[in-house]
Scaffold this active site. Structure first.
Site, short mmCIF file in Angstrom:
data_model
loop_
_atom_site.label_atom_id
_atom_site.label_comp_id
_atom_site.label_asym_id
_atom_site.label_seq_id
_atom_site.Cartn_x
_atom_site.Cartn_y
_atom_site.Cartn_z
N ASP A 1 20.06 64.96 90.45
CA ASP A 1 20.56 64.89 91.83
C ASP A 1 20.71 66.33 92.30
O ASP A 1 21.41 67.12 91.66
CB ASP A 1 21.94 64.20 91.87
N ASP B 1 21.05 48.96 91.32
CA ASP B 1 22.36 49.46 90.87
C ASP B 1 23.14 48.30 90.29
O ASP B 1 23.32 47.28 90.96
CB ASP B 1 23.13 50.08 92.04
#
Lengths: 198, 253
Positions: B130, B11
């Site tokens: 997601d 990330d």
């Protein structure tokens, strides 16, 4: 100096990056003089066979590559490898560079998907200088839907994807990798290094 | 036979790795390029940068990260996070990435998948999803980092995305994410049975046995983890050794 032939097909910077990382002199070029003066040639390529042959023709490079390949080592990568053969059948029948006898046809692996995409194992078929220093558990990165069919004696290594798939070819000065050595980690770098050392 | 892939995800915000990384020998643990190099040394089959830069001005920074990484790391690179249009995709690929992962914007505008696949090839377009369970055997798709429920059925969505030209699906389970209790086997099976393109399992990896487990029980072709590798709890190499010991084809370096 290696000339990486730049005819407007796909991402060729990764090939140059890999050469730079290895400390090998390489330049991206479509200039006939630079191609003639280079010690070795790399023909990269991503995309479709007929479109790439069109681009090579438009750049006036087809005859030049055929001629230069008689004099110095040439490595075709992915589509660049496929174009080394006599004919391709992606969308239409199309003449290739004809440096190695063979045809490039759509893969039809039973029960497996195409494109053949991911890491697959190189299985040595016969001795080839590009495989120097490599063991028998080496994986390389493939992304392709078409594959070369050619004489067994020209196949340096294949991979198993439901059937034998031509992975590395070698005939005289001409080498071709169906996989991407520039995306195949240590194994791929070793292959590029061996090519540079020819 | 294709190797099962192990994929670490980093990330990145404003060009820095967000979660603290405890790699030995790396001075700047916030440097995504150094982290990618370390993952490459460990045998990562692919490296994913997930760009969570919020500001528009900061968006260009990830391109520098990709450019620099592509000079040093020679395995496929994938970039996700905040991709809005074809220009974003083009810029990322030109910087040296091999794939992009589109998520929220693809839900809002599914044509982005088709246009991306038509222009750059399906192999460049990974669909990030997601999803969260709503009922037994039912999951819905969320966007904006798992914050907004789109009421979209997961299985319908992945089928549509495949038809539009997505080359791969990275399936993140919101329920499993962060639990460290293993991958979401039921959700993965629902998706793997609905599509023929490769599926990357994401969310829930917490221990070594989760990796052979996901490959034994589902058709996933890759497993992705972030914090597990970030915090050095496991190395990519350890995971691959375990997979190899269990008889899975893996690329060991």
């Amino acid at each position: 100096m290696i000339a990486i032939i730049d005819y407007g097909a796909g991402n060729i910077f990764s090939v140059k990056n890999a050469c730079e990382y290895l400390g090998v002199d390489a330049l991206l070029t479509n200039d006939p003089v630079q191609i003639e003066n280079a010690d070795k040639l790399i023909l990269p390529g991503v995309g479709a066979f007929p479109a790439a042959m069109d681009k090579l023709e438009k750049a006036g490079l087809v005859e030049l590559i055929r001629r230069e390949a008689q004099k110095k080592p040439l490595l075709g990568i992915c589509l660049g490898m496929q174009m080394l053969f006599t004919k391709g059948y992606e969308f239409e029948e199309r003449e290739g560079l004809g440096l190695i006898e063979g045809e490039v046809r759509l893969m039809t692996p039973k029960g497996l998907d195409i494109p053949h995409m991911g890491w697959n194992r190189l299985i040595k078929n016969r001795e080839c200088p590009l495989l120097d220093g490599l063991g028998d558990d080496e994986y390389v990165y493939f992304v392709h839907s078409y594959a070369a069919q050619c004489a067994d004696e020209d196949v340096a290594a294949y991979t198993d994807y439901g059937t034998k798939v031509t992975a590395l070819v070698h005939r005289g000065n001409v080498y071709g990798a169906q996989f991407h050595p520039e995306k195949s980690g240590r194994t791929g770098l070793s292959i590029l290094k061996s090519f540079a050392a020819l | 036979m294709l190797a099962k892939r192990v994929i670490p995800c980093l990330d990145v915000r404003d060009g820095k790795v967000v979660k603290g990384v405890k790699f030995e020998g790396i001075r700047d643990v916030g440097d995504p390029v150094a982290c990618a190099e370390e993952y490459n040394r460990q045998g990562a089959d692919e490296i994913v940068f997930y760009d969570i830069t919020a500001s528009h001005e900061g968006r260009g920074v990830i391109l520098d990260v990709v450019r620099e990484t592509a000079r040093k790391v020679f395995v496929p690179l994938c970039v996700g996070g905040g991709i809005k249009d074809i220009d974003d995709i083009r810029a990322i690929l030109r910087a040296g990435a091999d794939k992009v992962s589109v998520n929220s914007q693809a839900v809002k505008n599914p044509q982005l998948i088709k246009e991306g696949a038509d222009i750059f090839g399906s192999q460049c377009i990974c669909l990030g999803v997601d999803a969260k369970k709503t009922a037994p055997g039912k999951w819905t798709v969320y966007i904006n980092g798992g914050r907004i429920d789109m009421g979209l059925d997961l299985v319908e969505w992945v089928k549509k995305a495949q038809a539009l030209g997505a080359g791969e699906i990275c399936l993140n389970s919101i329920d499993a994410d962060g639990t460290k209790e293993g991958f979401d086997i039921d959700m993965l099976n629902a998706v793997c049975n609905a599509v023929t393109i490769p599926v990357i399992a994401s969310g829930g990896a917490g221990k070594l046995s989760d990796f052979p487990d996901v490959f034994e029980k589902t058709g996933a072709s890759a497993a992705l983890a972030a914090s597990l590798f970030h915090f050095g709890e496991l190395t990519v190499g350890q995971v691959k050794d375990e997979l190899k010991a269990k008889g899975f084809p893996v690329r060991c370096v």
